[in-house]
Write a protein that holds these residues in place. Structure first.
Motif, PDB file in Angstrom:
ATOM      1  N   PHE A  48       1.811  14.687 115.493  1.00  0.00           N
ATOM      2  CA  PHE A  48       0.951  15.413 116.422  1.00  0.00           C
ATOM      3  C   PHE A  48       1.781  16.041 117.536  1.00  0.00           C
ATOM      4  CE2 PHE A  48      -1.214  15.240 120.540  1.00  0.00           C
ATOM      5  CZ  PHE A  48      -2.184  16.187 120.315  1.00  0.00           C
TER       6      PHE A  48
ATOM      7  N   THR B 160       1.820  19.995 117.742  1.00  0.00           N
ATOM      8  CA  THR B 160       0.957  20.569 118.778  1.00  0.00           C
ATOM      9  C   THR B 160       1.726  20.915 120.037  1.00  0.00           C
ATOM     10  OG1 THR B 160      -0.720  19.123 117.912  1.00  0.00           O
ATOM     11  CG2 THR B 160      -1.230  20.213 119.959  1.00  0.00           C
TER      12      THR B 160
ATOM     13  N   ARG C  24      -6.002  18.064 128.806  1.00  0.00           N
ATOM     14  CA  ARG C  24      -7.068  17.823 127.842  1.00  0.00           C
ATOM     15  C   ARG C  24      -7.037  16.390 127.319  1.00  0.00           C
ATOM     16  NH1 ARG C  24      -6.264  22.412 124.078  1.00  0.00           N
ATOM     17  NH2 ARG C  24      -6.325  23.632 125.974  1.00  0.00           N
ATOM     18  N   MET C  25      -5.813  15.837 127.232  1.00  0.00           N
ATOM     19  CA  MET C  25      -5.716  14.493 126.661  1.00  0.00           C
ATOM     20  C   MET C  25      -5.877  13.403 127.704  1.00  0.00           C
ATOM     21  SD  MET C  25      -2.987  14.977 123.737  1.00  0.00           S
ATOM     22  CE  MET C  25      -3.959  13.736 122.982  1.00  0.00           C
TER      23      MET C  25
ATOM     24  N   ALA D  18     -15.885  16.633 125.991  1.00  0.00           N
ATOM     25  CA  ALA D  18     -14.836  17.608 125.681  1.00  0.00           C
ATOM     26  C   ALA D  18     -15.013  18.898 126.459  1.00  0.00           C
ATOM     27  CB  ALA D  18     -14.820  17.882 124.181  1.00  0.00           C
ATOM     28  N   ALA D  19     -16.284  19.318 126.637  1.00  0.00           N
ATOM     29  CA  ALA D  19     -16.510  20.603 127.288  1.00  0.00           C
ATOM     30  C   ALA D  19     -16.168  20.535 128.769  1.00  0.00           C
ATOM     31  CB  ALA D  19     -17.961  21.032 127.101  1.00  0.00           C
TER      32      ALA D  19
ATOM     33  N   GLU E  26     -12.578  20.703 129.307  1.00  0.00           N
ATOM     34  CA  GLU E  26     -12.074  22.055 129.119  1.00  0.00           C
ATOM     35  C   GLU E  26     -12.297  22.903 130.379  1.00  0.00           C
ATOM     36  OE1 GLU E  26     -10.484  22.795 126.447  1.00  0.00           O
ATOM     37  OE2 GLU E  26     -10.104  24.890 126.955  1.00  0.00           O
ATOM     38  N   GLN E  27     -13.469  22.751 130.983  1.00  0.00           N
ATOM     39  CA  GLN E  27     -13.743  23.500 132.212  1.00  0.00           C
ATOM     40  C   GLN E  27     -12.788  23.064 133.318  1.00  0.00           C
ATOM     41  OE1 GLN E  27     -15.936  25.704 131.555  1.00  0.00           O
ATOM     42  NE2 GLN E  27     -17.830  24.930 130.688  1.00  0.00           N
TER      43      GLN E  27
ATOM     44  N   PHE F 137      -9.381  24.647 132.923  1.00  0.00           N
ATOM     45  CA  PHE F 137      -9.263  26.020 133.443  1.00  0.00           C
ATOM     46  C   PHE F 137      -9.053  25.988 134.952  1.00  0.00           C
ATOM     47  CE2 PHE F 137     -11.820  27.384 129.611  1.00  0.00           C
ATOM     48  CZ  PHE F 137     -10.796  28.113 129.063  1.00  0.00           C
TER      49      PHE F 137
ATOM     50  N   PRO G  68      -4.143   9.704 120.672  1.00  0.00           N
ATOM     51  CA  PRO G  68      -5.175   9.828 119.641  1.00  0.00           C
ATOM     52  C   PRO G  68      -5.496   8.435 119.093  1.00  0.00           C
ATOM     53  CG  PRO G  68      -3.335  11.313 119.214  1.00  0.00           C
ATOM     54  CD  PRO G  68      -2.906  10.332 120.265  1.00  0.00           C
TER      55      PRO G  68
ATOM     56  N   ARG H 201     -18.547  24.356 123.420  1.00  0.00           N
ATOM     57  CA  ARG H 201     -19.530  24.460 124.491  1.00  0.00           C
ATOM     58  C   ARG H 201     -19.018  25.387 125.588  1.00  0.00           C
ATOM     59  NH1 ARG H 201     -23.241  20.105 124.140  1.00  0.00           N
ATOM     60  NH2 ARG H 201     -22.694  18.568 122.575  1.00  0.00           N
ATOM     61  N   THR H 202     -17.823  25.951 125.399  1.00  0.00           N
ATOM     62  CA  THR H 202     -17.278  26.909 126.368  1.00  0.00           C
ATOM     63  C   THR H 202     -16.918  28.199 125.630  1.00  0.00           C
ATOM     64  OG1 THR H 202     -15.006  26.198 126.039  1.00  0.00           O
ATOM     65  CG2 THR H 202     -16.256  25.062 127.737  1.00  0.00           C
TER      66      THR H 202
ATOM     67  N   GLU I 277     -16.017  14.434 120.133  1.00  0.00           N
ATOM     68  CA  GLU I 277     -16.039  15.890 120.154  1.00  0.00           C
ATOM     69  C   GLU I 277     -14.678  16.441 120.532  1.00  0.00           C
ATOM     70  OE1 GLU I 277     -19.071  18.141 122.127  1.00  0.00           O
ATOM     71  OE2 GLU I 277     -20.603  16.655 121.624  1.00  0.00           O
ATOM     72  N   CYS I 278     -14.328  17.552 119.910  1.00  0.00           N
ATOM     73  CA  CYS I 278     -13.110  18.252 120.311  1.00  0.00           C
ATOM     74  C   CYS I 278     -13.488  19.707 120.576  1.00  0.00           C
ATOM     75  CB  CYS I 278     -12.041  18.153 119.229  1.00  0.00           C
ATOM     76  SG  CYS I 278     -10.457  18.780 119.779  1.00  0.00           S
ATOM     77  N   GLU I 279     -13.155  20.184 121.734  1.00  0.00           N
ATOM     78  CA  GLU I 279     -13.572  21.513 122.162  1.00  0.00           C
ATOM     79  C   GLU I 279     -12.623  22.570 121.576  1.00  0.00           C
ATOM     80  OE1 GLU I 279     -16.164  22.486 124.066  1.00  0.00           O
ATOM     81  OE2 GLU I 279     -15.506  24.565 124.120  1.00  0.00           O
TER      82      GLU I 279
ATOM     83  N   LYS J 288      -6.786  26.586 119.112  1.00  0.00           N
ATOM     84  CA  LYS J 288      -7.277  25.315 119.652  1.00  0.00           C
ATOM     85  C   LYS J 288      -7.892  24.474 118.554  1.00  0.00           C
ATOM     86  CE  LYS J 288      -8.358  26.391 124.414  1.00  0.00           C
ATOM     87  NZ  LYS J 288      -9.528  26.839 125.162  1.00  0.00           N
TER      88      LYS J 288
ATOM     89  N   GLU K 156      -5.201  22.724 116.864  1.00  0.00           N
ATOM     90  CA  GLU K 156      -4.743  21.653 117.754  1.00  0.00           C
ATOM     91  C   GLU K 156      -5.694  20.458 117.658  1.00  0.00           C
ATOM     92  OE1 GLU K 156      -4.167  23.115 121.782  1.00  0.00           O
ATOM     93  OE2 GLU K 156      -4.852  21.149 122.440  1.00  0.00           O
TER      94      GLU K 156
ATOM     95  N   SER L 150      -4.935  16.666 116.440  1.00  0.00           N
ATOM     96  CA  SER L 150      -5.137  15.516 117.313  1.00  0.00           C
ATOM     97  C   SER L 150      -6.065  14.475 116.689  1.00  0.00           C
ATOM     98  CB  SER L 150      -5.658  15.964 118.681  1.00  0.00           C
ATOM     99  OG  SER L 150      -7.008  16.320 118.576  1.00  0.00           O
TER     100      SER L 150
END
Lengths: 358, 441
Positions: A47, A51, A302-303, A314-315, A318-319, A322, B21, B37-38, B75-77, B84, B87, B91
């Protein structure tokens, strides 16, 4: 104290002109190479290689490519993504037409196609500068992206419009395609990136690089002392696009495994430009730092929630991502407008004079 | 020393990241959900993500998982972004996911070659590579209940019926409005073939993804060309824009037929202008099914759902996500029966998918009687080519206006097989199918 230059005498011109004249720098580079060649392959999971390390090195190379043009020669370009795409599509066409020739040869050869296209779109740079040139390269971005969508020959009339990477081997070991081990791909990327970095680094220290920098600093003055702007600017476009093309070919063949035209859209160009600006215009080390910051930091953020056992979804992560990355970019540029490379240089200076700063 | 800052950091990460992970635990069924969701496609992505999640959560709450084993949902975004998505795949892979749902044709195309190497089943439910329906070539990829080619053939068949017979399509003009990406281009080869065979004229209106919210030029062309029917393959904000623009140029809405992706929120903004808009579908819309009521009691009322509003449960895309989870759950259940133990592995779930048989009786048992047509997969057929129906927007909700009918199986199947062979030829060396056929007995 930590960076003692005292006692390091240079007794020849060669020693004085070396890429890394200080012993400490040489030790540092050696440690880095040892980490990259020994420690990472031993410790890292698939990974981590897939990645983080492989894309990081590829992005670093693309950043070096743009840095040649923007950082060293002063020509702003927004077409990096498209030039990477040219490399990727050229490599795809070459390896599907001549499957027997080694893929590494084609990855490097695809840079030549990209260089050609780069020179073509670099021609306007002889007449226009600054923002106007940025718009001209933006046209290259849109035109080339349009070609990737609209010219079916480029993707062998694939129904999906995507290019897929076939399995290619070197000495019986698969280095591209789904069966290639991440470690094999990592070493391939590492070797190509290291060799090209070394070559470009020396090119920049030499006569050609100096003409680029003269053009950047003041083109009229450069012309007066005998630098030909045509040759200097176009060679910068050629070398820059070559490096970007190679990075683009690796981007698809050694990392993604398949690509759609949208992989090479304007966002990729901006991403690389941010890496250049944040890392430091006109700095090789800065290219690596900028690539690491822009590419690796979001993945780490993210991790983090998962690693800390925070369940924020997850969402939301992500926000947050950013917001944090955006804020950090602004913060760093306020603290040090010349990028991470300058930050490092300041830090090194502090180490040199420690414990008696003046 | 110059690079040491960066690489030192990287080296430190090397030690830390591999731990993150979560590793596979045998007392759980690990089902990662790739969601978005984004980003620009979140409008379509959120209801799907909720539907997928809520059904699995309901199984956890009501039945304690599947066959007594809890489901671990993660969930993975992806943001509908291919990089992504890859990725995300990397993961979740160390955790041995039982099934991966890419939820993007672009991501699916990236993962198809890796599926047989990594031995991970990929469920691209009614999207992705149509040719993946050929199980002899793509043993690890599944696209039930029907591929895009099935969908395109069904729409043509429906148009033929409207015209009083497929032979009446001769001389007609059919417009194809599509998202200019792998997804929208997928049905083109089939439409072109059909255009030749049935003698209709096909006009194309590609919509680039980055300007999908401005389709005035495409619709200007539609107004000029005056196609007799319009077919749409859109996604995200593109659907809403297309419906609005169609209403603006006064295109007859009952001749505007979309594949199954527009949601209620895509159609509502166009107001009364959208009345009559038609869509192909493979499952019912609405919440009057016992299983969906169970979701309300066991998940929504307990505050375990991310659905913002009760009325969103039962909408088209929510139910779409639910079907996706239903297929996963049934595949796992089938695998548990086939192999006689509850802690199934990804390879065993692949067998379960191949032997999947969701009969009418089984649907009734689940609490989804009449929700969809029975679905049967086999080693050769990974799409099922199930029956579909047409529904129409009446201003407030979707109304079923046709009976269940089958796509043109006899025409599509040979084309699918041919396309699978082309894919193999283009991707040499392609691995031979090395997994035995699993048939439910």
């Amino acid at each position: 104290m930590f960076y003692r230059e005292a006692g390091q005498f240079k007794t020849s011109y060669a020693a004085d002109q070396a890429a890394f004249p200080l012993l400490e720098d040489r030790i540092g580079i050696a440690i880095l190479l040892l980490v990259a060649v020994i420690a990472i392959p031993l410790l890292a999971s698939n990974f981590f290689l897939n990645t983080i390390m492989i894309p990081f090195l590829i992005f670093a190379l693309a950043t070096i490519g743009l840095n040649i043009l923007t950082g060293y020669c002063g020509q702003l370009s927004l077409g990096t993504g498209a030039f990477m795409g040219v490399g990727a599509y050229a490599c795809y066409k070459l390896t599907t037409t001549f499957p027997d020739i080694n893929i590494i040869v084609w990855i490097l050869a695809s840079g030549i196609f990209s260089a050609g296209i780069g020179v073509l779109f670099g021609l306007p740079s002889l007449r226009i500068k600054g923002f106007y040139l940025a718009v001209a390269t933006l046209a290259a971005q849109f035109f080339l992206e349009w070609c990737f969508i609209r010219v079916p020959w480029l993707y062998n009339n694939n129904a999906s419009g995507a290019i897929e990477v076939p399995t290619r081997t070197l000495a019986g070991i698969a280095i591209t395609g789904p069966t290639a081990d991440p470690l094999t791909r990592y070493f391939t990327v590492l070797v190509i990136v290291s060799v090209l970095t070394l070559l470009i680094g020396n090119l920049i220290r030499g006569r050609i690089g100096r003409t680029w920098m003269m053009i950047r600093d003041m083109d009229i003055a450069a012309e007066l002392i005998g630098v030909r702007p045509l040759a200097a600017k176009l060679s910068a476009f050629a070398v820059s696009s070559f490096v970007c093309g190679v990075a683009g070919a690796m981007f698809v063949f050694l990392w993604l495994g398949a690509a759609e035209p949208s992989s090479f859209n304007i966002r990729l160009s901006f991403q690389i430009l941010f890496m250049v600006i944040l890392g430091g215009l006109g700095s090789m080390a800065g290219s690596f730092m900028g690539a690491a910051f822009i590419f690796i930091l979001p993945i780490v953020i993210r991790m983090l929630p998962a690693a800390l056992d925070l369940d924020i979804g997850a969402a939301t992560a992500e926000q947050l991502n950013f917001m944090i990355v955006g804020a950090l970019i602004i913060a760093i540029l306020i603290v040090e407008p010349h990028g991470l490379a300058r930050l490092w240089a300041v830090f090194r200076q502090k180490l040199r004079v420690w414990p008696f700063p003046y | 020393m110059k690079h040491s800052l960066v690489l030192g950091l990287v080296a430190a990460l090397a030690a830390a990241v591999p731990l993150t992970p979560a590793s596979a635990q045998n007392d759980e069924l690990f089902l990662p959900l790739f969601t978005y969701r984004t980003g620009p496609f979140a409008g379509s992505g959120i209801p799907i993500a909720n539907g997928m999640r809520d059904y699995l959560e309901m199984l956890n709450q009501r039945d304690g998982g599947i066959g007594g084993v809890k489901i671990r949902i993660e969930e993975c975004e992806t943001g509908y972004n291919t990089q992504k998505g890859v990725e995300c795949y990397d993961s979740v892979k160390p955790g041995n996911p039982l099934i991966v749902n890419p939820w993007s044709t672009g991501i699916t195309l990236q993962l198809i070659p890796r599926a047989s190497v990594d031995k991970t089943p990929i469920l691209s439910m009614a999207y992705g590579l149509s040719a993946a329906a050929d199980g002899t070539v793509f043993p690890w990829v599944f696209n039930p209940p029907a591929s895009y080619w099935d969908a395109a053939s069904a729409i043509i068949k429906y148009i033929g019926e409207q015209e009083g017979g497929i032979e009446n399509l001769k001389g007609k003009k059919i417009g194809y409005l599509f998202l200019d990406a792998g997804y929208g281009r997928e049905p083109i080869p089939l439409l072109e073939d059909f255009a030749k065979e049935y003698g209709f004229e096909l006009t194309m209106y590609p919509v680039p993804a980055d300007t999908m919210q401005n389709q005035s030029s495409q619709w200007l062309n539609v107004r000029r060309d005056r196609p007799d029917y319009m077919i749409m393959w859109g996604w995200g904000a593109m659907n809403a824009t297309a419906v609005r623009e169609a209403a603006k140029v006064r295109y007859p809405m009952d001749k505007f037929i979309s594949v199954w992706w527009p949601g209620e929120d895509d159609v509502r903004p166009a107001g009364a202008g959208a009345d009559g808009f038609k869509m192909l579908n493979f499952h019912a819309v609405g919440d009057e099914f016992p299983a969906i009521q169970d979701i309300v009691t066991h998940v929504f009322d307990k505050g375990l759902s991310q659905v913002s509003d009760r009325s969103k449960i039962g909408e088209n895309l929510y139910n779409r996500g639910l079907v996706n989870s239903l297929i996963m759950a049934e595949a796992i259940r089938t695998a548990q029966e086939l192999h006689g133990h509850p802690n199934v592995t990804p390879a065993e779930v692949r067998d379960g998918l191949e032997a999947l048989n969701i009969s009418a009786d089984r649907l009734k048992e689940i609490g989804l009687e009449g929700f969809m047509e029975p679905m049967v997969l086999s080693c050769e057929d990974h799409a099922g080519q199930s029956d579909l129906y047409i529904q129409q927007w009446n201003g407030e909700s979707w109304e079923k206006i046709s009976d269940w009918f089958s796509p043109m199986v006899e025409k599509v199947r040979p084309m699918l097989e041919e396309a699978a062979q082309e894919y193999v030829a283009a991707n040499q060396p392609w691995p031979q199918r090395d997994v035995p056929c699993a048939n439910a007995s």
